[in-house]
Design an enzyme around this catalytic site. Sequence first.
Site, PDB file in Angstrom:
ATOM      1  CG  ASP A  25     -19.293  -8.016  16.446  1.00 24.73           C
ATOM      2  OD1 ASP A  25     -20.606  -7.977  16.185  1.00 24.73           O
ATOM      3  OD2 ASP A  25     -18.288  -8.334  17.064  1.00 24.73           O
ATOM      4  CG  ASP A  29     -20.586 -11.301  13.773  1.00 26.67           C
ATOM      5  OD1 ASP A  29     -20.397  -9.903  14.031  1.00 26.67           O
ATOM      6  OD2 ASP A  29     -20.518 -11.152  12.802  1.00 26.67           O
ATOM      7  CG  ASP A  33     -23.922  -6.247  14.429  1.00 29.49           C
ATOM      8  OD1 ASP A  33     -24.406  -5.221  14.875  1.00 29.49           O
ATOM      9  OD2 ASP A  33     -23.767  -6.756  14.727  1.00 29.49           O
ATOM     10  CG  ASP A 102     -22.034   3.595  -0.931  1.00 30.22           C
ATOM     11  OD1 ASP A 102     -21.254   2.968  -2.689  1.00 30.22           O
ATOM     12  OD2 ASP A 102     -21.676   3.637  -0.156  1.00 30.22           O
ATOM     13  CG  ASP A 202     -18.908   2.360  -5.725  1.00 28.81           C
ATOM     14  OD1 ASP A 202     -18.068   3.163  -4.572  1.00 28.81           O
ATOM     15  OD2 ASP A 202     -18.251   1.634  -6.883  1.00 28.81           O
ATOM     16  CD  GLU A 256     -16.096   6.761  -5.345  1.00 28.59           C
ATOM     17  OE1 GLU A 256     -15.088   6.161  -5.286  1.00 28.59           O
ATOM     18  OE2 GLU A 256     -16.689   6.192  -6.573  1.00 28.59           O
ATOM     19  CG  HIS A 345     -14.837   3.655   2.508  1.00 27.70           C
ATOM     20  ND1 HIS A 345     -15.528   5.064   2.216  1.00 27.70           N
ATOM     21  CD2 HIS A 345     -14.873   2.756   1.618  1.00 27.70           C
ATOM     22  CE1 HIS A 345     -15.920   4.814   0.881  1.00 27.70           C
ATOM     23  NE2 HIS A 345     -15.429   3.004   0.280  1.00 27.70           N
ATOM     24  CG  ASP A 346     -12.275   4.707  -1.464  1.00 30.25           C
ATOM     25  OD1 ASP A 346     -12.828   2.924  -0.179  1.00 30.25           O
ATOM     26  OD2 ASP A 346     -13.602   5.004  -1.646  1.00 30.25           O
TER      27      ASP A 346
HETATM   28  C1  NOJ Z   1     -15.768   3.310  -4.467  1.00 28.97           C
HETATM   29  C2  NOJ Z   1     -15.409   2.680  -3.234  1.00 28.97           C
HETATM   30  O1  NOJ Z   1     -15.213   4.386  -2.395  1.00 28.97           O
HETATM   31  C3  NOJ Z   1     -14.553   1.967  -3.261  1.00 28.97           C
HETATM   32  O2  NOJ Z   1     -14.319   1.091  -1.913  1.00 28.97           O
HETATM   33  C4  NOJ Z   1     -14.780   0.651  -4.258  1.00 28.97           C
HETATM   34  O3  NOJ Z   1     -13.703  -0.172  -3.810  1.00 28.97           O
HETATM   35  C5  NOJ Z   1     -14.514   0.990  -5.228  1.00 28.97           C
HETATM   36  N1  NOJ Z   1     -15.157   2.225  -5.506  1.00 28.97           N
HETATM   37  C6  NOJ Z   1     -15.410   0.485  -6.346  1.00 28.97           C
HETATM   38  O4  NOJ Z   1     -16.178  -0.330  -6.015  1.00 28.97           O
END
Ligand code: NOJ
Length: 571
Positions: A25, A29, A33, A102, A202, A256, A345-346
Amino acid sequence: MSTDVDRAWWKEASVYQVYPRSFNDSDGDGLGDLQGIRNRADYFDELGVDVVWLCPVYDSPNADMGYDIRDYRSIMDEMGTMADWEGLLDDVHDRDMKLVMDLVVNHTSDEHAWFVESRDPDGGKDDWYIWRDGGPDEPPNNWISLFGGPAWTYDERREAWYLHLFDEKQPDLNWENPDIREAIYDMMTFWLEKGIDGFRMDAISCISKPHGLPDADTGEDWFDMDLYFNGPRIHEFMQEMAAETYENYDVMLIGETPGTDPEEAKQYYEDGVDVVVYFDHMDVTYGPGGKWSPDYVGMETLASAGDEELDEMLNTMDLADLQEAIRHWDEGVGDEWNCLYMGSHDQTRAVSRFGDDHEYHRESATLVATFLLTQRATPFLYQGDEIGMTNTDWDRDDIRDVEARGQVDILTDEHDVPYETIAPFVRNRSRDNARTPMQWDDSENAGFTDGDPWIQVNDDYDRINVERAMADPDSIFHYYRRLLDHRSESDVLVYGDTAYVLPDDEYPNVWAHRRTLGEDSVLVVLNWQAEKRDVAGIDGVDSPVLFGNYDGQTTDETTLRPYEARVYDLG
Ligand code: NOJ
């Protein structure tokens, strides 16, 4: 050096995934960013990665942290401006790296102008999304969202239902409509013309829906989501997209593709996708009940388990399953190419999931690094895994992840389980674990922000942080750096064929594979456990050690120490 390989820059590259909200950041905030990323651009270079993949920075109300896009052509205010983004692109290119963006086109935000117009009966975009008429009490079919809860929401304004495979704030676009496809292709060309080096697409396997949207098969405790993926027109759409957008650009296409097997993946490769993202190796840690099922271990058992037992229950992994997943994809796509990630991140943190984030933190994180960087697949590193960031505990009110929140609600409300019982699930399953701020140093908020961070900081930042890792030549960071460097110089590590050697019963919890290209061959042996193990019987362990995560490894010592990783040079 053999030249008999089908070279491509994206096969030889390593990819570093940046989750912008949590990276750095610059304006206090509490939210990462673009300028913050620019301030750290040298870090990518120091680590030695080749491609930066930026999770969504487009204008968004952030119901799903940017995966709900309100305007594809502008930057989210909190992230900065288009000029900041262009500056970042230059920073990355100036360092001879590439930038992948993305691309989220299965759905938009419900605040996107297209959806706002689509809700309006006179808006002129009635079939840009998937609408079905019907009374407010009767959804058009039995589909549930991939985040839990119904996949349909009734819209009072239009007096109809709209489909959302994810959150209700993420309505699915109607790809059957050529106008929507054209609008998306225009948008993609807009970014390609700006000079980006690829898209990470995605949930791309979801864009074509089955004709007639039939009910999914269900049973007492299962629901078959197969219908959501790889619909009847998917490859037609993918081919059209390639022809209309990226075909004439030298870019990396990452698909993905949930719900896809290697056979189906080959179709995507023919369509123009370079690598598909699979999940099988992640699923091997879940146990029979899957990611969130209350039946998994039985909540009562969970409630009474001690820390160690919990860890075992929630982080199960059998190396044979892991091998099956990797091998299935490696062999399954034949001459095509895969990517591989151990965190994103998932997902939860790689060292917590696949290693031991306490006693053997460094050893197991570097073992996981060795696993990742010695496979025949483009490696994807997720921010913070290169310093061994870990999972953490979550109070219910601190959960930010829309998926985790939904699942916790279902478990508490529908299954009557108290939050304390579910808390270990959240620690071991929630995507928030990967989204805690990047730990730069041991100053307040880990050096991520001068303000209030949007999500809690993991309190191990005094021990685990970039500054400390960079100062220690034996750190996880430097191990990644050296191995990345090594991989980038090694055709056998990039292109070599894989022979799967272990696991087998003789060497419990030991992984081994060989990579071979022409005359060159290496053997990777990983002692995936906290106990020592003698591996004298494995062919090749008397060869010189090329690489390893312990100091002073010698080839005449065939007992591997806890989480020891060795790469032998077989000549
Ligand atoms: C896959 C993404 O990696 C995830 O973070 C997102 O929640 C879902 N697709 C929906 O876009």
